[in-house]
Design an enzyme around this catalytic site. Structure first.
Site, short mmCIF file in Angstrom:
data_model
loop_
_atom_site.label_atom_id
_atom_site.label_comp_id
_atom_site.label_asym_id
_atom_site.label_seq_id
_atom_site.Cartn_x
_atom_site.Cartn_y
_atom_site.Cartn_z
N GLY A 3 -26.16 -60.36 -22.70
CA GLY A 3 -27.25 -60.31 -21.72
C GLY A 3 -28.61 -59.88 -22.23
O GLY A 3 -29.63 -60.30 -21.70
N ASP A 50 -29.41 -55.18 -21.03
CA ASP A 50 -30.03 -56.06 -20.04
C ASP A 50 -30.29 -55.32 -18.73
O ASP A 50 -31.40 -55.31 -18.22
CB ASP A 50 -29.17 -57.32 -19.81
CG ASP A 50 -27.72 -57.02 -19.46
OD1 ASP A 50 -27.30 -55.84 -19.43
OD2 ASP A 50 -26.96 -57.98 -19.22
N ASP A 75 -26.66 -50.87 -14.05
CA ASP A 75 -26.26 -51.05 -12.65
C ASP A 75 -25.58 -49.75 -12.21
O ASP A 75 -26.26 -48.78 -11.90
CB ASP A 75 -25.36 -52.29 -12.59
CG ASP A 75 -24.98 -52.70 -11.19
OD1 ASP A 75 -25.66 -52.31 -10.25
OD2 ASP A 75 -23.99 -53.45 -11.04
N PHE A 112 -28.20 -59.54 -7.01
CA PHE A 112 -27.65 -60.11 -8.24
C PHE A 112 -28.68 -61.06 -8.84
O PHE A 112 -29.10 -62.01 -8.20
CB PHE A 112 -26.34 -60.83 -7.96
CG PHE A 112 -25.64 -61.25 -9.23
CD1 PHE A 112 -24.86 -60.35 -9.93
CD2 PHE A 112 -25.81 -62.53 -9.73
CE1 PHE A 112 -24.25 -60.72 -11.13
CE2 PHE A 112 -25.21 -62.91 -10.92
CZ PHE A 112 -24.42 -62.00 -11.62
N ASP A 163 -26.67 -63.89 -16.87
CA ASP A 163 -25.95 -65.10 -16.47
C ASP A 163 -25.28 -64.98 -15.11
O ASP A 163 -25.11 -63.90 -14.56
CB ASP A 163 -24.84 -65.39 -17.48
CG ASP A 163 -23.65 -64.45 -17.33
OD1 ASP A 163 -23.87 -63.22 -17.25
OD2 ASP A 163 -22.50 -64.92 -17.27
P1 5GP Z 1 -22.81 -51.22 -15.08
O1 5GP Z 1 -21.73 -50.76 -15.97
O2 5GP Z 1 -24.12 -50.48 -15.27
O3 5GP Z 1 -22.40 -51.25 -13.63
O4 5GP Z 1 -23.01 -52.75 -15.39
C1 5GP Z 1 -23.84 -53.23 -16.32
C2 5GP Z 1 -23.54 -54.68 -16.63
O5 5GP Z 1 -23.21 -55.45 -15.45
C3 5GP Z 1 -24.78 -55.32 -17.17
O6 5GP Z 1 -24.89 -55.12 -18.57
C4 5GP Z 1 -24.62 -56.77 -16.75
O7 5GP Z 1 -23.89 -57.46 -17.72
C5 5GP Z 1 -23.81 -56.71 -15.46
N1 5GP Z 1 -24.70 -56.82 -14.28
C6 5GP Z 1 -25.01 -55.84 -13.39
N2 5GP Z 1 -25.86 -56.30 -12.44
C7 5GP Z 1 -26.10 -57.61 -12.74
C8 5GP Z 1 -26.92 -58.64 -12.15
O8 5GP Z 1 -27.63 -58.48 -11.13
N3 5GP Z 1 -26.90 -59.86 -12.76
C9 5GP Z 1 -26.16 -60.12 -13.88
N4 5GP Z 1 -26.22 -61.35 -14.37
N5 5GP Z 1 -25.39 -59.18 -14.46
C10 5GP Z 1 -25.36 -57.94 -13.91
#
Ligand code: 5GP
Length: 178
Positions: free
Chosen positions: A43, A98, A101, A150, A157
């Site tokens: 990402g 990237d 979240d 999202f 992606d």
């Molecule tokens: P976390 O562990 O912080 O919940 O998730 C992080 C990962 O989830 C990011 O590195 C990404 O790959 C994916 N992710 C979280 N939100 C989004 C989003 O809105 N769009 C996309 N494409 N990926 C996301």
């Protein structure tokens, strides 16, 4: 705008301007330290390449690939798909991500990298969905805060598509409800 997008959240020009700002900050903060810029695949690949290209200080790069154990996991466990090529001992590491979240991915990653005794670890994130944060992590450098939507484009992606869009946007509902 790509036909599958409902709206553009962040334009190519806004990204370019912000990348320059962050690169200048990193140049200042890491002068004389030769940071190891760490790209978290896939990402952050576009953000990473733009950031390092805009930086002027000597630096090193390396790549790591991780994936979550199943969708919607809250355990924080992520799988290491590709490890770094070299040791990070005594290096100043900048993780380029990237999007932060829930923060679980980053929390796990920082814990794992800390065990390898770097001189320091900081995080540079393209996007921050702070409303969704569950783990105790912060992005030391961040390009944009976004709401809980999202997003795709500029490396991000949906089912491996849209990574090559120059802007960041929200997909039309019909695309992921198909
Ligand atoms: P976390 O562990 O912080 O919940 O998730 C992080 C990962 O989830 C990011 O590195 C990404 O790959 C994916 N992710 C979280 N939100 C989004 C989003 O809105 N769009 C996309 N494409 N990926 C996301």
């Amino acid at each position: 705008m790509h036909q599958d997008l409902e709206k553009v959240l962040i334009t190519k020009e806004e990204i370019e301007a912000k990348v320059k700002e962050i690169a200048a900050e990193l140049d200042r903060d890491y002068a004389g330290k030769q940071p190891l810029m760490l790209c978290i695949l896939k990402g952050s690949v576009l953000f990473f390449s733009d950031i390092i290209r805009a930086m002027q200080i000597p630096l090193e790069i390396d790549f790591m690939a991780i994936s979550s154990y199943g969708a919607g996991t809250t355990s924080g466990e992520v799988k290491l798909v590709k490890d770094l090529d070299r040791s990070i001992e005594n290096k100043h590491v900048v993780i380029v991500e990237d999007i932060v979240d829930t923060g679980h991915t980053l929390f796990y990653l920082k814990r794992m990298l800390n065990q390898r005794h770097p001189a320091s670890i900081k995080v540079c994130a393209l996007l921050d969905k702070f409303e969704r944060r569950e783990a105790d992590v912060v992005a030391d450098y961040k390009a944009f805060d976004i709401a809980n939507e999202f997003v795709v484009g500029y490396g991000l992606d949906y089912a491996q598509k849209y990574r090559n869009l120059p802007e960041i946007g929200v997909l039309k509902r019909e695309i992921y409800e198909k």
